[in-house]
Design a protein around this motif. Structure first.
Motif, PDB file in Angstrom:
ATOM      1  N   HIS A 145       0.820  -1.215   0.000  1.00 28.50           N
ATOM      2  CA  HIS A 145       0.000   0.000   0.000  1.00 28.50           C
ATOM      3  C   HIS A 145       0.860   1.274   0.000  1.00 28.50           C
ATOM      4  O   HIS A 145       0.316   2.374  -0.074  1.00 28.50           O
ATOM      5  N   SER A 151      -6.919  -4.228  -6.226  1.00 29.92           N
ATOM      6  CA  SER A 151      -5.834  -3.240  -6.163  1.00 29.92           C
ATOM      7  C   SER A 151      -5.747  -2.451  -7.468  1.00 29.92           C
ATOM      8  O   SER A 151      -5.446  -1.257  -7.457  1.00 29.92           O
ATOM      9  N   ASP A 198      -8.355   0.197  -7.389  1.00 26.43           N
ATOM     10  CA  ASP A 198      -7.896   1.298  -6.533  1.00 26.43           C
ATOM     11  C   ASP A 198      -6.919   2.205  -7.291  1.00 26.43           C
ATOM     12  O   ASP A 198      -7.019   3.431  -7.213  1.00 26.43           O
ATOM     13  N   HIS A 228      -2.278   1.331  -4.229  1.00 22.64           N
ATOM     14  CA  HIS A 228      -2.524  -0.065  -3.831  1.00 22.64           C
ATOM     15  C   HIS A 228      -1.877  -0.947  -4.892  1.00 22.64           C
ATOM     16  O   HIS A 228      -2.471  -1.234  -5.933  1.00 22.64           O
TER      17      HIS A 228
END
Length: 234
Positions: free
Chosen positions: A88, A134, A137, A144
């Motif tokens: 992250h 991810s 995102d 991410h």
């Protein structure tokens, strides 16, 4: 995992520890079991996650901040940890070096991170779901990244200047998922996809959903194996 960490830290003095990327505080349970006398501080940039953590652990201090820029003086803690958060980070090296800055010389950094290679079919499904979400995102401007391979995690830790003194894998085995749990995963896939409605990437991502759902039905899902690395601050 807890037993190995407890044994490692058994004869070591860790009065204070900083948990970076603490989120809702999931790793604090492990830390409290392995280091029951340690004063813990948790930091995370997400306000809502910290509120959840505060409700669960009222005896822990929580502050809102990013791991890349820790608002603490040098040598503030005996140890620091980061769990399930390396992927992250916008800058892994900056964060690991910031953690070393705020930890005393000779102190410890604990890294707990899932990895993406040498997984069984059920774990591969979990990875695909994770990478699917991810990517959504990232399309939406949220940091991410895809998960690291095992050797990449070790490389990042060593590259930051830490001396690796302990590493071990932790695989959380569970019973095969129920049909209700599989359905819940499917619903989460569609909820994530819905975030892209009206975006040019929507149809490409939507085409991936039936393939993931088919593998969910065939293999189920299992959490990817995690690597725990303990490094010493030089």
């Amino acid at each position: 995992m807890m037993e190995t960490l407890t044994e490692f830290f058994n004869a070591k003095t860790v009065a204070t520890l900083l948990d970076v990327g603490t989120g809702p505080g999931h790793f604090i349970k492990v830390l409290k079991e392995a280091l029951p006398s340690t004063e813990i501080t948790g930091v995370d940039p997400d306000h809502d996650s910290l509120e959840e953590a505060r409700a669960t652990y009222p005896d822990v201090t929580f502050r809102e901040m990013k791991g890349e820029f820790l608002d603490f003086p040098d040598n503030s803690f005996d140890a620091a940890s980061i769990s399930m958060a390396l992927h992250h980070l916008s800058d892994v090296q900056l964060t690991l070096k910031e953690m070393q800055r705020v930890v005393k010389s000779g102190g410890w950094i604990i890294v707990n991170e899932l990895f993406s290679d040498n997984l069984n079919p059920a774990q591969e499904v979990h990875k695909r779901i994770h990478h699917f979400r991810s990517k959504i995102d990232r399309i939406n401007g949220i940091c991410h990244n895809e998960s690291f391979k095992k050797e990449e995690i070790i490389h990042e830790v060593e590259k930051s200047g830490l001396e690796v003194v302990l590493q071990f894998e932790n695989r959380k085995t569970a019973n095969p998922p129920t049909s209700e749990e599989i359905q819940e995963r499917k619903e989460k896939l569609h909820a994530a996809l819905k975030q892209l409605e009206g975006r040019p990437e929507y149809h490409e991502m939507a085409a991936e959903v039936p393939r993931i759902e088919a593998d969910l039905e065939k293999f189920g899902f299992e959490m990817a194996t995690r690597l725990i690395v303990v490094g010493r601050v030089k």
